[in-house]
Write a protein that holds these residues in place. Sequence first.
Motif, mmCIF file in Angstrom:
data_model
loop_
_atom_site.group_PDB
_atom_site.id
_atom_site.type_symbol
_atom_site.label_atom_id
_atom_site.label_comp_id
_atom_site.label_asym_id
_atom_site.label_seq_id
_atom_site.Cartn_x
_atom_site.Cartn_y
_atom_site.Cartn_z
ATOM 1 N N ALA A 196 0.900 -1.252 -0.018
ATOM 2 C CA ALA A 196 -0.031 -0.157 -0.201
ATOM 3 C C ALA A 196 0.960 1.313 0.013
ATOM 4 C CB ALA A 196 -0.910 0.001 1.364
ATOM 5 N N GLY A 197 2.015 1.024 0.321
ATOM 6 C CA GLY A 197 2.986 2.347 0.362
ATOM 7 C C GLY A 197 3.056 3.026 1.649
ATOM 8 N N THR A 198 2.178 2.564 2.728
ATOM 9 C CA THR A 198 1.996 3.432 3.981
ATOM 10 C C THR A 198 1.679 2.455 5.013
ATOM 11 O OG1 THR A 198 1.000 5.100 5.076
ATOM 12 C CG2 THR A 198 -0.147 3.877 3.697
ATOM 13 N N PHE A 199 2.127 2.928 6.032
ATOM 14 C CA PHE A 199 1.797 1.982 7.621
ATOM 15 C C PHE A 199 0.810 2.838 8.424
ATOM 16 C CE2 PHE A 199 6.215 0.213 6.604
ATOM 17 C CZ PHE A 199 5.566 -1.124 6.789
ATOM 18 N N ASP A 200 0.253 3.766 8.013
ATOM 19 C CA ASP A 200 -0.908 4.696 8.306
ATOM 20 C C ASP A 200 -2.169 3.931 8.477
ATOM 21 O OD1 ASP A 200 -3.095 7.137 8.393
ATOM 22 O OD2 ASP A 200 -1.051 7.764 9.556
ATOM 23 N N MET A 201 -2.796 3.539 9.766
ATOM 24 C CA MET A 201 -3.807 2.855 9.685
ATOM 25 C C MET A 201 -5.136 3.728 9.165
ATOM 26 S SD MET A 201 -2.669 1.098 13.271
ATOM 27 C CE MET A 201 -4.346 0.214 13.923
ATOM 28 N N VAL A 202 -5.243 4.928 9.371
ATOM 29 C CA VAL A 202 -6.230 5.732 9.134
ATOM 30 C C VAL A 202 -6.280 5.921 7.490
ATOM 31 C CG1 VAL A 202 -7.269 8.116 9.313
ATOM 32 C CG2 VAL A 202 -6.186 7.154 11.255
ATOM 33 N N ARG A 210 -8.847 -0.463 -1.514
ATOM 34 C CA ARG A 210 -8.665 -0.129 -2.914
ATOM 35 C C ARG A 210 -7.335 -0.342 -3.453
ATOM 36 N NH1 ARG A 210 -13.343 2.618 -1.221
ATOM 37 N NH2 ARG A 210 -12.093 4.292 -0.359
ATOM 38 N N GLY A 211 -6.535 0.056 -2.637
ATOM 39 C CA GLY A 211 -5.011 0.021 -3.133
ATOM 40 C C GLY A 211 -4.340 -1.460 -3.105
ATOM 41 N N LEU A 212 -5.003 -2.341 -2.678
ATOM 42 C CA LEU A 212 -4.527 -3.623 -2.487
ATOM 43 C C LEU A 212 -5.326 -4.510 -3.309
ATOM 44 C CD1 LEU A 212 -4.299 -3.727 1.411
ATOM 45 C CD2 LEU A 212 -2.199 -3.379 -0.304
#
Length: 517
Positions: A196-202, A210-212
């Motif tokens: 996803a390119g981020t670890f931010d849960m929000v 949608r990004g996975l």
Amino acid sequence: MQFLLALIVVGPLAGAAAALLPAPPGLKGKSPDQAVLRHGVTVTGAVLLAAIVLALGFDHDHPSTMQATTDISWIRALDVRIHLGVDGISLPLLVLTALLTFLCALYSYFKMPSGPSPKAFVALLLVLESGTLATFAVLDLVLFFLAFETVLIPMYFLIARWGGEGRQAAAWKFILYTLLGSVVMLLGLLLIGVKAGTFDMVALATDNGRGLTTSVQVIAVLAIGLGLAVKTPMWPLHSWLPDAHTAAPTVGSVLLAGVLLKMGTYGFVRIVLPIAPDGMRTFAPYLAAFAVAGIVYGSLACLALAKPGNKGDLKRLIAYSSVGHMGFVLLGIATMTPTGVNGALFANIAHGLITGLLFFLVGAVKDRYGTADLDTLAGATGAALYGRAPRLGALLAFAAVASLGLPGLAGFWGEMLALFGAFDPAAGLSRPAFLTFMAIGAFGTLLTAAYLLVVVRRVCMGGQRPAGETAIADVQGYEFAAWTPLAALTVLAGLWPAVLLGLTDPAVQQLLAGGPR
């Protein structure tokens, strides 16, 4: 509010460090041991007060919005951030953790479990509190994993050093099961973060998967779900729990059942449901099947332990009951509906209050009789708590009927909503299968009532105390102080469920739908 949440998470760590320092001469009281135990009560009391202030200052008109947020860059190369915040899902768990830890510290001040130095005990208790609070407050996948793991070491030592018979084996089983589960969970979390390119849960929850790709989601849910299922614990990954509860000191059992088990189910709601919904939909029927198997298995195990002649341990019985109760939580989550997930969150809080009270009471019975063996307690005429210690007997009966889901008490609403969610599961899930799961879960409620009523009959009822037999003490002042809040909140949540559902429902609706938070 921002500073307050950070203080709630970090405060117990500072308190743990201070507990290991020598007490100032003016604060020692009768002894250094008394001073450090008083320090534990003071720190946990301050954290509870801060949590109550946070709850009072929370914007109850917008419980789906993350509030009291902190967002600071930590590891730039991986884009890992110190991101904290609370919404209607995490706030009740945060307050429950602060309350139970304070009550455990207060109880330990008067009834310190036998073992090594109280300094180490208080420090471990505060580290455990900090890790649990952080788990419910962090909004970064890497931080979530670190907080999730922080609680393992202090709980291991609380069982291994202050526990009862079989404590070493129980502590090793606890740490091995949970660590192995955590390794698998970490792989799933890293997979989501990398893809996803981020670890931010929000941000991930807003994107709503949608990004996975579906295959990535399926692999991630399998990995993360296994790690969370061990901590929950889900049948058949539950076998560490009865040994850990049986060997743990009273306050260890209270925190293990009341708080630590909630970390697993919270992970399902906070991470798996919103971030990988397609993967969750694939595994939801299997999760529900394991959940109802756990409900029936836990109840049958309790019935076997409660049967005369089986030498059943009362603490072990309550531990197996947790397998069944957490099965209702997992069933609600598996429905992927607002009704079911709200029921799961409500059952989480109810289980923390009721089972925490039950372990306090069982610990008190064991202290008075020198055993938790049901056959020994029942004896020829029964432990007869109603006649020998009426307040203790009444509280044990109250906690038992609350645990079996009596309408008007907290245990009722979560189980009912989980079953209602199974009656009409989310789109894409097989309704006939979930109707079957609902029927099995409903049968489990009957088994739950059966074993708890057997326990009440065997422990609370019976003949009068024979002449010459030493009387047992009824509820003491410090016990009354530690147990009353749990009993009162059990009644409040049962009579006024909107207190919790008003917080969780908007947040759950938003979580399942995705979009800006």
